[in-house]
Design a protein around this motif. Sequence first.
Motif, PDB file in Angstrom:
ATOM      1  N   ALA A 100      -3.348 122.578  11.998  1.00 40.53           N
ATOM      2  CA  ALA A 100      -3.974 121.795  13.063  1.00 40.53           C
ATOM      3  C   ALA A 100      -3.231 121.974  14.382  1.00 40.53           C
ATOM      4  N   ALA A 101      -1.909 122.060  14.315  1.00 42.39           N
ATOM      5  CA  ALA A 101      -1.126 122.283  15.532  1.00 42.39           C
ATOM      6  C   ALA A 101      -1.456 123.643  16.141  1.00 42.39           C
ATOM      7  N   ASP A 102      -1.638 124.638  15.299  1.00 46.18           N
ATOM      8  CA  ASP A 102      -2.005 125.968  15.797  1.00 46.18           C
ATOM      9  C   ASP A 102      -3.369 125.947  16.479  1.00 46.18           C
ATOM     10  N   GLU A 103      -4.298 125.175  15.914  1.00 49.74           N
ATOM     11  CA  GLU A 103      -5.623 125.073  16.524  1.00 49.74           C
ATOM     12  C   GLU A 103      -5.528 124.450  17.918  1.00 49.74           C
ATOM     13  N   LEU A 104      -4.705 123.416  18.043  1.00 48.29           N
ATOM     14  CA  LEU A 104      -4.502 122.810  19.361  1.00 48.29           C
ATOM     15  C   LEU A 104      -3.881 123.804  20.327  1.00 48.29           C
ATOM     16  N   LEU A 105      -2.856 124.516  19.867  1.00 48.15           N
ATOM     17  CA  LEU A 105      -2.175 125.478  20.730  1.00 48.15           C
ATOM     18  C   LEU A 105      -3.140 126.554  21.208  1.00 48.15           C
ATOM     19  N   GLU A 106      -3.936 127.080  20.302  1.00 44.89           N
ATOM     20  CA  GLU A 106      -4.889 128.127  20.670  1.00 44.89           C
ATOM     21  C   GLU A 106      -5.878 127.623  21.716  1.00 44.89           C
ATOM     22  N   GLY A 107      -6.388 126.414  21.517  1.00 48.93           N
ATOM     23  CA  GLY A 107      -7.337 125.850  22.471  1.00 48.93           C
ATOM     24  C   GLY A 107      -6.724 125.576  23.828  1.00 48.93           C
ATOM     25  N   LEU A 108      -5.489 125.097  23.840  1.00 45.21           N
ATOM     26  CA  LEU A 108      -4.802 124.823  25.108  1.00 45.21           C
ATOM     27  C   LEU A 108      -4.541 126.104  25.885  1.00 45.21           C
ATOM     28  N   LEU A 109      -4.099 127.143  25.205  1.00 38.74           N
ATOM     29  CA  LEU A 109      -3.849 128.424  25.873  1.00 38.74           C
ATOM     30  C   LEU A 109      -5.150 128.986  26.441  1.00 38.74           C
ATOM     31  N   ALA A 110      -6.250 128.836  25.687  1.00 40.58           N
ATOM     32  CA  ALA A 110      -7.548 129.319  26.165  1.00 40.58           C
ATOM     33  C   ALA A 110      -8.016 128.546  27.396  1.00 40.58           C
ATOM     34  N   ALA A 111      -7.592 127.274  27.503  1.00 37.77           N
ATOM     35  CA  ALA A 111      -7.964 126.445  28.656  1.00 37.77           C
ATOM     36  C   ALA A 111      -7.033 126.658  29.846  1.00 37.77           C
ATOM     37  N   GLY A 112      -6.065 127.578  29.703  1.00 35.69           N
ATOM     38  CA  GLY A 112      -5.167 127.872  30.812  1.00 35.69           C
ATOM     39  C   GLY A 112      -4.004 126.911  30.948  1.00 35.69           C
ATOM     40  N   VAL A 113      -3.692 126.189  29.884  1.00 37.15           N
ATOM     41  CA  VAL A 113      -2.590 125.220  29.910  1.00 37.15           C
ATOM     42  C   VAL A 113      -1.306 125.918  29.474  1.00 37.15           C
ATOM     43  N   CYS A 114      -0.208 125.624  30.167  1.00 32.96           N
ATOM     44  CA  CYS A 114       1.102 126.157  29.796  1.00 32.96           C
ATOM     45  C   CYS A 114       1.626 125.334  28.622  1.00 32.96           C
ATOM     46  N   ALA A 115       1.461 125.855  27.416  1.00 30.31           N
ATOM     47  CA  ALA A 115       1.838 125.125  26.210  1.00 30.31           C
ATOM     48  C   ALA A 115       2.891 125.889  25.431  1.00 30.31           C
ATOM     49  N   VAL A 116       3.784 125.163  24.780  1.00 25.12           N
ATOM     50  CA  VAL A 116       4.815 125.776  23.941  1.00 25.12           C
ATOM     51  C   VAL A 116       4.790 125.095  22.581  1.00 25.12           C
ATOM     52  N   ARG A 117       4.908 125.888  21.538  1.00 20.96           N
ATOM     53  CA  ARG A 117       4.851 125.383  20.160  1.00 20.96           C
ATOM     54  C   ARG A 117       6.255 125.234  19.607  1.00 20.96           C
ATOM     55  N   VAL A 118       6.575 124.044  19.130  1.00 21.23           N
ATOM     56  CA  VAL A 118       7.873 123.764  18.526  1.00 21.23           C
ATOM     57  C   VAL A 118       7.731 123.848  17.011  1.00 21.23           C
ATOM     58  N   GLY A 119       8.666 124.526  16.363  1.00 22.68           N
ATOM     59  CA  GLY A 119       8.632 124.663  14.919  1.00 22.68           C
ATOM     60  C   GLY A 119       9.104 126.039  14.488  1.00 22.68           C
TER      61      GLY A 119
END
Length: 222
Positions: A100-119
Amino acid sequence: GALAEGASLPPAFLGRRGSASAAAKAATKADAGELLQRLNPSQLSVVRAALARRCTLVQGPAGSGKTRTACFLLAAAVRMRQQRDGGAGGVLAAAASNVAADELLEGLLAAGVCAVRVGQPASVRESLRSATLDAALERSAPVAAARDRLRAAQRSRQAGGGSGGGVSEAFQAVRRAEAAASLRLLKAAEVVVASCVGAGRLLELLDRGGGGGSGEGRGGGE
């Protein structure tokens, strides 16, 4: 009861002066408004409601766009914080599982948001690993320099020309460099994405980066 009363309060990121009306107005301005125009009417109504309340539950069948809605809600919240604070601070997005976290990350990156995944990178989808904190640390010049010095100290010790103390000191320098770089990267991110387990370790990670501990300063296991 108390839960419903607390849920109806304005979002914390609006500050004490925040209100539901302020959230509704801010959500239609500038970049946030442009983002929300990419949602269908049902999704848009959910985002507007969530931006005016501290707690919102969204229910829908598979394929109804819950993850997409969550991503644009996060993106809108980021834009609103930037308008209010001039870009200071980010948003934490926690999910119940790594998938689920990966799904959020993928969607945020597609929306042009600067996102970083911790883990741990191994728990992240391979196509998204470049957006992990560990991958960003690999690209950090100070971290790379500290690791080079550690390898040099290890080679010197193996050749008989160095001491164990030199290796230990170099190793501690790597940990400090990783912790400092982690703190910079997390503060620079608009959204930090993690599983619930990973999110629980963020405070410890931030404390390490601020000099509050002697840990490794890495993303943390999940």
